[in-house]
Scaffold this motif. Structure first.
Motif, PDB file in Angstrom:
ATOM      1  N   THR A  41      38.241  30.069  34.543  1.00  0.00           N
ATOM      2  CA  THR A  41      39.572  30.625  34.398  1.00  0.00           C
ATOM      3  C   THR A  41      40.325  29.898  33.287  1.00  0.00           C
ATOM      4  O   THR A  41      39.959  28.796  32.884  1.00  0.00           O
ATOM      5  CB  THR A  41      40.355  30.527  35.719  1.00  0.00           C
ATOM      6  N   ASP A  42      41.388  30.528  32.811  1.00  0.00           N
ATOM      7  CA  ASP A  42      42.121  30.016  31.664  1.00  0.00           C
ATOM      8  C   ASP A  42      43.187  29.026  32.128  1.00  0.00           C
ATOM      9  O   ASP A  42      44.118  29.415  32.851  1.00  0.00           O
ATOM     10  CB  ASP A  42      42.776  31.195  30.937  1.00  0.00           C
ATOM     11  N   PRO A  43      43.117  27.756  31.725  1.00  0.00           N
ATOM     12  CA  PRO A  43      44.134  26.795  32.169  1.00  0.00           C
ATOM     13  C   PRO A  43      45.525  27.132  31.660  1.00  0.00           C
ATOM     14  O   PRO A  43      46.527  26.677  32.230  1.00  0.00           O
ATOM     15  CB  PRO A  43      43.634  25.460  31.609  1.00  0.00           C
ATOM     16  N   ALA A  44      45.622  27.947  30.607  1.00  0.00           N
ATOM     17  CA  ALA A  44      46.935  28.351  30.101  1.00  0.00           C
ATOM     18  C   ALA A  44      47.725  29.109  31.163  1.00  0.00           C
ATOM     19  O   ALA A  44      48.963  29.046  31.179  1.00  0.00           O
ATOM     20  CB  ALA A  44      46.786  29.218  28.849  1.00  0.00           C
ATOM     21  N   LEU A  58      44.365  41.886  33.385  1.00  0.00           N
ATOM     22  CA  LEU A  58      44.031  40.896  34.407  1.00  0.00           C
ATOM     23  C   LEU A  58      42.639  41.094  34.989  1.00  0.00           C
ATOM     24  O   LEU A  58      41.886  40.131  35.160  1.00  0.00           O
ATOM     25  CB  LEU A  58      45.069  40.966  35.529  1.00  0.00           C
ATOM     26  N   LEU A  59      42.277  42.335  35.304  1.00  0.00           N
ATOM     27  CA  LEU A  59      41.087  42.587  36.106  1.00  0.00           C
ATOM     28  C   LEU A  59      39.908  43.160  35.336  1.00  0.00           C
ATOM     29  O   LEU A  59      38.758  42.923  35.716  1.00  0.00           O
ATOM     30  CB  LEU A  59      41.432  43.552  37.251  1.00  0.00           C
ATOM     31  N   LEU A  60      40.166  43.910  34.286  1.00  0.00           N
ATOM     32  CA  LEU A  60      39.080  44.620  33.617  1.00  0.00           C
ATOM     33  C   LEU A  60      38.618  43.920  32.340  1.00  0.00           C
ATOM     34  O   LEU A  60      37.449  43.548  32.209  1.00  0.00           O
ATOM     35  CB  LEU A  60      39.526  46.057  33.310  1.00  0.00           C
ATOM     36  N   ALA A  61      39.515  43.725  31.398  1.00  0.00           N
ATOM     37  CA  ALA A  61      39.116  43.239  30.078  1.00  0.00           C
ATOM     38  C   ALA A  61      38.443  41.865  30.082  1.00  0.00           C
ATOM     39  O   ALA A  61      37.557  41.616  29.269  1.00  0.00           O
ATOM     40  CB  ALA A  61      40.330  43.228  29.144  1.00  0.00           C
ATOM     41  N   ASP A 117      37.389  45.559  45.808  1.00  0.00           N
ATOM     42  CA  ASP A 117      38.053  46.186  46.954  1.00  0.00           C
ATOM     43  C   ASP A 117      38.828  45.136  47.761  1.00  0.00           C
ATOM     44  O   ASP A 117      39.913  45.412  48.291  1.00  0.00           O
ATOM     45  CB  ASP A 117      37.034  46.901  47.838  1.00  0.00           C
ATOM     46  N   HIS A 118      38.278  43.930  47.860  1.00  0.00           N
ATOM     47  CA  HIS A 118      38.979  42.831  48.533  1.00  0.00           C
ATOM     48  C   HIS A 118      40.283  42.521  47.795  1.00  0.00           C
ATOM     49  O   HIS A 118      41.347  42.354  48.421  1.00  0.00           O
ATOM     50  CB  HIS A 118      38.071  41.604  48.562  1.00  0.00           C
ATOM     51  N   VAL A 119      40.224  42.441  46.466  1.00  0.00           N
ATOM     52  CA  VAL A 119      41.425  42.168  45.675  1.00  0.00           C
ATOM     53  C   VAL A 119      42.452  43.285  45.848  1.00  0.00           C
ATOM     54  O   VAL A 119      43.647  43.031  46.069  1.00  0.00           O
ATOM     55  CB  VAL A 119      41.054  42.006  44.185  1.00  0.00           C
ATOM     56  N   PHE A 120      42.000  44.526  45.758  1.00  0.00           N
ATOM     57  CA  PHE A 120      42.922  45.654  45.849  1.00  0.00           C
ATOM     58  C   PHE A 120      43.666  45.661  47.189  1.00  0.00           C
ATOM     59  O   PHE A 120      44.883  45.858  47.237  1.00  0.00           O
ATOM     60  CB  PHE A 120      42.175  46.970  45.680  1.00  0.00           C
ATOM     61  N   ALA A 418      37.544  35.605  36.484  1.00  0.00           N
ATOM     62  CA  ALA A 418      38.429  36.559  37.158  1.00  0.00           C
ATOM     63  C   ALA A 418      39.148  35.854  38.312  1.00  0.00           C
ATOM     64  O   ALA A 418      38.636  35.798  39.438  1.00  0.00           O
ATOM     65  CB  ALA A 418      37.627  37.756  37.660  1.00  0.00           C
ATOM     66  N   PHE A 419      40.332  35.336  38.059  1.00  0.00           N
ATOM     67  CA  PHE A 419      41.023  34.487  39.020  1.00  0.00           C
ATOM     68  C   PHE A 419      41.234  35.171  40.368  1.00  0.00           C
ATOM     69  O   PHE A 419      41.017  34.570  41.428  1.00  0.00           O
ATOM     70  CB  PHE A 419      42.366  34.049  38.425  1.00  0.00           C
ATOM     71  N   LEU A 420      41.660  36.421  40.361  1.00  0.00           N
ATOM     72  CA  LEU A 420      41.987  37.073  41.626  1.00  0.00           C
ATOM     73  C   LEU A 420      40.760  37.342  42.487  1.00  0.00           C
ATOM     74  O   LEU A 420      40.894  37.605  43.685  1.00  0.00           O
ATOM     75  CB  LEU A 420      42.755  38.376  41.381  1.00  0.00           C
ATOM     76  N   SER A 421      39.566  37.279  41.910  1.00  0.00           N
ATOM     77  CA  SER A 421      38.356  37.507  42.699  1.00  0.00           C
ATOM     78  C   SER A 421      37.890  36.258  43.432  1.00  0.00           C
ATOM     79  O   SER A 421      36.970  36.344  44.258  1.00  0.00           O
ATOM     80  CB  SER A 421      37.215  38.010  41.806  1.00  0.00           C
ATOM     81  N   ILE A 422      38.500  35.108  43.172  1.00  0.00           N
ATOM     82  CA  ILE A 422      38.008  33.867  43.770  1.00  0.00           C
ATOM     83  C   ILE A 422      38.017  33.918  45.296  1.00  0.00           C
ATOM     84  O   ILE A 422      37.001  33.598  45.931  1.00  0.00           O
ATOM     85  CB  ILE A 422      38.789  32.651  43.221  1.00  0.00           C
ATOM     86  N   PRO A 423      39.106  34.318  45.968  1.00  0.00           N
ATOM     87  CA  PRO A 423      39.037  34.395  47.436  1.00  0.00           C
ATOM     88  C   PRO A 423      37.967  35.363  47.930  1.00  0.00           C
ATOM     89  O   PRO A 423      37.301  35.092  48.935  1.00  0.00           O
ATOM     90  CB  PRO A 423      40.441  34.870  47.823  1.00  0.00           C
TER      91      PRO A 423
END
Length: 479
Positions: A41-44, A58-61, A117-120, A418-423
């Motif tokens: 993930t990006d520390p910025a 956030l999710l695709l690119a 699907d978990h993220v959504f 992909a930060f939001l996919s971590i959980p």
């Protein structure tokens, strides 16, 4: 629109008896904090805490798991908002998201589908499936959420209950974002990882420019062998000052070498001459893995080696879009012979941890498990990259446990941009491990209390130990 649901028994065994055991084990670890010691993930994000703009950004690119599948079906990266070497996507984000929704059926049965699907549902509260008719609903719902303070990077970090998140930076990185995180006073534990590939690989396209930055950051004469090694030691110390506990090395092979000091210096001089041949480039990478291992003995940093990927296999795509665009392909990998020169030097060091990853599953039982089951310094990294899937995790446990056991492994790494996919990724790993342990209990191979202890170890215990992270602060972990 079709509903979106997440079955509470997903990934658990179909057999009712074993499923009940898996449920009970999962209940013990489901709410434990997330320890993420290996990621990209990006520390910025955490330095600035600026909001993300939209679902595509956030999710695709950024997610090569997604666009490599779409590319395989003839969808150009430009249409998905993936930047080329000039840094500009060729389409607007909403159009890219609509195209993604049109092709979402391609991901049926893949781990990406489970993660998304978990993220959504769990992050954004969306309760309808992604399809063409719901594409704009998704884009707008996610966009509205991202504008709220609760969906900024630091807030989500805390919401996800992340105990530690490691990013990965090159040896020529100035670590400005990590310094900014520390100056901010925010208490989230985001650390860096030392990834020196660009200044070790003479065949890396940025080798020369990276060496120049390496020299500027360290003040060392990196054109001399002694100065070059001193520069690595200085940079490793800089990274440790920013929380790093590990190094990371990813070359095409696992080859190591054990040259004499004179031979190593002569090899280095040939590399610096600028006309290095492929054989010398490979030997230099091999020697430097051993040098990095020796430095880890000195400074205590955990060493990660993940070979076996033919990087940027698609030459045309590399020319237009650069690295990490989904064109890295697994290849056969030797470990027994390749690692022996390094293991002759450091293999019996009990205070050293070297974590081995693979994309070649054929080596699990034949090479990796026996190596980790013998050498004190070796541990096995989890199922990685293409095998970061329910099936890949099961194969890993089935093929390594009989020889290496559980305690020569290191828990789970999400290894993601992909930060939001971590959980979601950690939840999948916990479910699969609990299902595997439940089978051992049902077959009367281990007791239920042993399975409960192992579930905790596989979730947080082994990773903390392998990466020298220490125990959580008081009250942090739900027991």
């Amino acid at each position: 629109m079709r509903p979106l649901t997440l079955d509470p028994d997903r990934l658990f065994p179909a057999d009712p008896t074993t499923r009940a055991i898996a449920r009970a084990l999962y209940a013990e670890v489901a709410t434990l904090p997330i320890v993420s010691p290996h990621g990209h993930t990006d520390p910025a994000w955490f330095a600035t805490d600026d909001p993300w703009k939209n679902a595509t950004e956030l999710l695709l690119a950024p997610d090569h798991y997604l666009f490599r599948m779409l590319y395989s079906q003839g969808v150009p990266l430009a249409a998905l908002g993936v930047p080329d070497r000039n840094g500009s996507p060729a389409t607007d984000p909403r159009a890219a998201w609509r195209l993604f929704a049109d092709h979402y059926p391609l991901f049926r049965g893949t781990p990406s589908r489970m993660w998304l699907d978990h993220v959504f549902m769990e992050v954004f509260g969306i309760d309808v499936a992604l399809e063409p008719a719901s594409a704009d609903h998704y884009f707008d719902t996610i966009g509205q959420a991202l504008a709220m303070p609760a969906f900024r990077p630091r807030a989500l970090f805390e919401r996800f209950d992340i105990e530690l998140l490691a990013t990965t930076e090159g040896a020529d990185d100035d670590l400005a974002h990590h310094a900014a995180i520390r100056r901010s006073g925010w208490q989230g534990r985001v650390v860096t990882t030392y990834r020196p590939d660009s200044v070790i690989d003479p065949e890396h396209e940025g080798f020369r420019s990276a060496l120049e930055r390496f020299a500027a950051l360290t003040g060392e004469d990196v054109e001399r062998w002694s100065g070059y090694l001193a520069a690595h030691r200085r940079r490793r110390a800089d990274f440790r000052a920013m929380g790093a506990t590990a190094t990371d090395h990813g070359f095409a092979t696992a080859r190591t070498a054990n040259l004499s000091a004179a031979e190593a210096e002569a090899l280095f001089d040939r590399v610096m001459a600028g006309t290095v041949e492929a054989a010398d480039a490979e030997l230099f990478r091999a020697q430097m893995l051993t040098e990095m291992a020796k430095m880890s003995v000195e400074d205590g940093m955990t060493m990660q080696i993940h070979p076996g990927s033919w990087r940027n296999h698609n030459a045309g795509l590399f020319a237009t879009h650069g690295r990490d665009k989904g064109a890295d392909i697994p290849s056969r990998t030797d470990y027994v012979g390749a690692l022996k020169p390094m293991l002759d030097v450091v293999g019996t060091e009990r205070d050293l941890t070297i974590i081995l990853f693979t994309l070649d599953e054929g080596t699990y039982a034949r090479e990796l498990a026996p190596l980790a089951g013998h050498y004190p310094c070796l541990k096995l990294g989890p199922a990685w990259w293409f095998h970061d899937s329910p099936e890949g995790m099961r194969r890993f446990r089935e093929m390594t446990t009989e020889t290496a056991g559980f305690y020569n492994t290191v828990g789970f790494n999400d290894d993601t941009r992909a930060f939001l996919s971590i959980p979601a990724r950690h939840d999948v790993a916990r479910r699969v491990d609990c299902a595997f342990l439940a089978r051992l209990v049902a077959e009367h191979r281990i007791a239920d209390w042993e399975a409960a202890e192992l579930a905790h170890e596989l979730t947080v215990g082994l990773v903390r130990k392998a990466y020298r992270l220490g125990e959580p602060t008081a009250g942090r972990e739900a027991a």
